[in-house]
Design a protein around this motif. Structure first.
Motif, PDB file in Angstrom:
ATOM      1  N   GLU A 183      -7.236   4.447  -1.687  1.00 36.41           N
ATOM      2  CA  GLU A 183      -6.139   5.419  -1.637  1.00 36.41           C
ATOM      3  C   GLU A 183      -5.996   6.082  -0.276  1.00 36.41           C
ATOM      4  OE1 GLU A 183      -4.796   9.106  -4.383  1.00 36.41           O
ATOM      5  OE2 GLU A 183      -5.806   7.442  -5.406  1.00 36.41           O
ATOM      6  N   ASP A 184      -7.113   6.401   0.381  1.00 36.72           N
ATOM      7  CA  ASP A 184      -7.041   7.054   1.693  1.00 36.72           C
ATOM      8  C   ASP A 184      -6.412   6.132   2.733  1.00 36.72           C
ATOM      9  OD1 ASP A 184      -8.172   9.359   0.704  1.00 36.72           O
ATOM     10  OD2 ASP A 184     -10.225   8.843   1.325  1.00 36.72           O
ATOM     11  N   ASP A 185      -6.843   4.857   2.736  1.00 37.45           N
ATOM     12  CA  ASP A 185      -6.280   3.894   3.705  1.00 37.45           C
ATOM     13  C   ASP A 185      -4.795   3.652   3.428  1.00 37.45           C
ATOM     14  OD1 ASP A 185      -8.710   3.661   4.948  1.00 37.45           O
ATOM     15  OD2 ASP A 185      -9.283   1.817   3.896  1.00 37.45           O
ATOM     16  N   LEU A 186      -4.437   3.557   2.157  1.00 36.12           N
ATOM     17  CA  LEU A 186      -3.038   3.352   1.804  1.00 36.12           C
ATOM     18  C   LEU A 186      -2.194   4.546   2.264  1.00 36.12           C
ATOM     19  CD1 LEU A 186      -0.995   1.534   0.434  1.00 36.12           C
ATOM     20  CD2 LEU A 186      -1.564   2.608  -1.733  1.00 36.12           C
ATOM     21  N   GLY A 187      -2.716   5.755   2.097  1.00 38.86           N
ATOM     22  CA  GLY A 187      -2.027   6.956   2.566  1.00 38.86           C
ATOM     23  C   GLY A 187      -1.829   6.928   4.072  1.00 38.86           C
ATOM     24  N   MET A 188      -2.836   6.461   4.808  1.00 37.87           N
ATOM     25  CA  MET A 188      -2.730   6.376   6.265  1.00 37.87           C
ATOM     26  C   MET A 188      -1.652   5.373   6.672  1.00 37.87           C
ATOM     27  SD  MET A 188      -3.606   7.270   9.281  1.00 37.87           S
ATOM     28  CE  MET A 188      -5.134   8.150   9.193  1.00 37.87           C
ATOM     29  N   VAL A 189      -1.601   4.210   6.015  1.00 38.73           N
ATOM     30  CA  VAL A 189      -0.586   3.194   6.332  1.00 38.73           C
ATOM     31  C   VAL A 189       0.813   3.748   6.059  1.00 38.73           C
ATOM     32  CG1 VAL A 189       0.346   0.947   5.651  1.00 38.73           C
ATOM     33  CG2 VAL A 189      -2.110   1.216   5.980  1.00 38.73           C
ATOM     34  N   LEU A 190       1.001   4.422   4.933  1.00 39.96           N
ATOM     35  CA  LEU A 190       2.309   4.993   4.613  1.00 39.96           C
ATOM     36  C   LEU A 190       2.700   6.090   5.600  1.00 39.96           C
ATOM     37  CD1 LEU A 190       2.097   5.070   0.720  1.00 39.96           C
ATOM     38  CD2 LEU A 190       3.388   3.499   2.161  1.00 39.96           C
ATOM     39  N   PHE A 191       1.729   6.907   6.012  1.00 35.49           N
ATOM     40  CA  PHE A 191       1.984   7.949   6.995  1.00 35.49           C
ATOM     41  C   PHE A 191       2.461   7.328   8.305  1.00 35.49           C
ATOM     42  CE2 PHE A 191       0.342  10.419  10.600  1.00 35.49           C
ATOM     43  CZ  PHE A 191       1.035  11.607  10.420  1.00 35.49           C
ATOM     44  N   GLU A 244      11.934 -12.692   2.731  1.00 29.17           N
ATOM     45  CA  GLU A 244      11.684 -11.274   2.420  1.00 29.17           C
ATOM     46  C   GLU A 244      10.809 -11.134   1.182  1.00 29.17           C
ATOM     47  OE1 GLU A 244      15.614  -9.775   2.007  1.00 29.17           O
ATOM     48  OE2 GLU A 244      15.938  -9.616   4.166  1.00 29.17           O
ATOM     49  N   ALA A 245      11.053 -11.958   0.182  1.00 31.30           N
ATOM     50  CA  ALA A 245      10.264 -11.895  -1.052  1.00 31.30           C
ATOM     51  C   ALA A 245       8.809 -12.268  -0.771  1.00 31.30           C
ATOM     52  CB  ALA A 245      10.861 -12.817  -2.108  1.00 31.30           C
ATOM     53  N   ARG A 246       8.602 -13.258   0.096  1.00 35.48           N
ATOM     54  CA  ARG A 246       7.229 -13.659   0.444  1.00 35.48           C
ATOM     55  C   ARG A 246       6.513 -12.547   1.208  1.00 35.48           C
ATOM     56  NH1 ARG A 246      10.117 -18.385   1.127  1.00 35.48           N
ATOM     57  NH2 ARG A 246      10.287 -18.153   3.391  1.00 35.48           N
ATOM     58  N   VAL A 247       7.210 -11.888   2.148  1.00 32.36           N
ATOM     59  CA  VAL A 247       6.613 -10.782   2.906  1.00 32.36           C
ATOM     60  C   VAL A 247       6.269  -9.631   1.964  1.00 32.36           C
ATOM     61  CG1 VAL A 247       7.109  -9.010   4.640  1.00 32.36           C
ATOM     62  CG2 VAL A 247       7.714 -11.385   5.095  1.00 32.36           C
ATOM     63  N   LEU A 248       7.190  -9.305   1.066  1.00 26.23           N
ATOM     64  CA  LEU A 248       6.947  -8.214   0.127  1.00 26.23           C
ATOM     65  C   LEU A 248       5.752  -8.518  -0.780  1.00 26.23           C
ATOM     66  CD1 LEU A 248       7.812  -5.467  -0.955  1.00 26.23           C
ATOM     67  CD2 LEU A 248       9.427  -6.641  -2.453  1.00 26.23           C
ATOM     68  N   ALA A 249       5.673  -9.744  -1.257  1.00 28.53           N
ATOM     69  CA  ALA A 249       4.544 -10.137  -2.117  1.00 28.53           C
ATOM     70  C   ALA A 249       3.226 -10.010  -1.356  1.00 28.53           C
ATOM     71  CB  ALA A 249       4.743 -11.559  -2.621  1.00 28.53           C
ATOM     72  N   LYS A 250       3.241 -10.388  -0.074  1.00 28.21           N
ATOM     73  CA  LYS A 250       2.022 -10.284   0.740  1.00 28.21           C
ATOM     74  C   LYS A 250       1.622  -8.819   0.917  1.00 28.21           C
ATOM     75  CE  LYS A 250       0.038 -12.129   4.978  1.00 28.21           C
ATOM     76  NZ  LYS A 250       0.292 -12.955   6.172  1.00 28.21           N
ATOM     77  N   PHE A 251       2.615  -7.940   1.220  1.00 30.64           N
ATOM     78  CA  PHE A 251       2.323  -6.506   1.322  1.00 30.64           C
ATOM     79  C   PHE A 251       1.712  -5.987   0.023  1.00 30.64           C
ATOM     80  CE2 PHE A 251       5.466  -5.820   4.904  1.00 30.64           C
ATOM     81  CZ  PHE A 251       4.520  -5.359   5.811  1.00 30.64           C
ATOM     82  N   CYS A 252       2.317  -6.344  -1.092  1.00 27.88           N
ATOM     83  CA  CYS A 252       1.819  -5.864  -2.394  1.00 27.88           C
ATOM     84  C   CYS A 252       0.383  -6.321  -2.620  1.00 27.88           C
ATOM     85  CB  CYS A 252       2.720  -6.367  -3.527  1.00 27.88           C
ATOM     86  SG  CYS A 252       4.330  -5.559  -3.557  1.00 27.88           S
ATOM     87  N   ARG A 253       0.113  -7.580  -2.309  1.00 26.01           N
ATOM     88  CA  ARG A 253      -1.230  -8.120  -2.507  1.00 26.01           C
ATOM     89  C   ARG A 253      -2.232  -7.380  -1.611  1.00 26.01           C
ATOM     90  NH1 ARG A 253       0.089 -12.900  -1.563  1.00 26.01           N
ATOM     91  NH2 ARG A 253      -0.654 -13.089   0.567  1.00 26.01           N
ATOM     92  N   LEU A 254      -1.881  -7.172  -0.322  1.00 26.88           N
ATOM     93  CA  LEU A 254      -2.791  -6.491   0.599  1.00 26.88           C
ATOM     94  C   LEU A 254      -2.971  -5.023   0.223  1.00 26.88           C
ATOM     95  CD1 LEU A 254      -1.550  -8.081   3.934  1.00 26.88           C
ATOM     96  CD2 LEU A 254      -3.713  -8.555   2.745  1.00 26.88           C
ATOM     97  N   PHE A 255      -1.873  -4.348  -0.136  1.00 25.32           N
ATOM     98  CA  PHE A 255      -1.973  -2.946  -0.517  1.00 25.32           C
ATOM     99  C   PHE A 255      -2.824  -2.755  -1.767  1.00 25.32           C
ATOM    100  CE2 PHE A 255       2.330  -1.836   1.625  1.00 25.32           C
ATOM    101  CZ  PHE A 255       1.695  -1.682   2.855  1.00 25.32           C
TER     102      PHE A 255
END
Length: 131
Positions: free
Chosen positions: A107-115, A91-102
């Protein structure tokens, strides 16, 4: 320990009558007698009144020592950080990967992913009946 016996013991040590306790607590003498004889189990509020009337801390109604009892030695429990998702292992590795990619997204793309994630979570909640 039977609480009624302990209340009687403390009352007699203080040389109080049941009538004295009645005046100090507002509880009827017949009720005090029923508690002391084990016919009635007092509520916590009644125990608080009794402790005040007997001029003792409430713990002494349950414990005969002069100092408060030492807390029991309980096994160490995981803290919220230890049990939080993404705190260890895969889980920590997946979270770190998400953080790195995000961090590389605008901001617009990040908003779309969260939506989209919110929509997917709502759909899953609706399908599982936990809405």
């Amino acid at each position: 320990m039977i609480i009624g016996d302990r209340l009687r013991q403390l009352r007699e040590q203080k040389k109080f009558s049941q009538g004295d306790i009645e005046k100090r607590t507002g509880l009827l003498r017949c009720y005090i007698s029923r508690v002391e004889n084990g016919h009635t189990v007092p509520a916590v509020e009644t125990l608080e009144k009794s402790a005040r009337a007997l001029e003792v801390p409430i713990y002494q109604l349950f414990y005969e020592g002069e100092e408060p009892p030492k807390p029991p030695s309980l096994p160490k429990r995981d803290s919220a950080d230890d049990i939080a998702w993404g705190s260890k292992g895969k889980e920590a590795r997946v979270l770190a990967k998400f953080c790195r990619l995000f961090s590389h997204m605008d901001e617009d793309d990040l908003g779309m992913v969260l939506f989209m994630a919110q929509k997917m979570a709502r759909r899953k909640a609706w399908n599982t009946g936990s809405h």
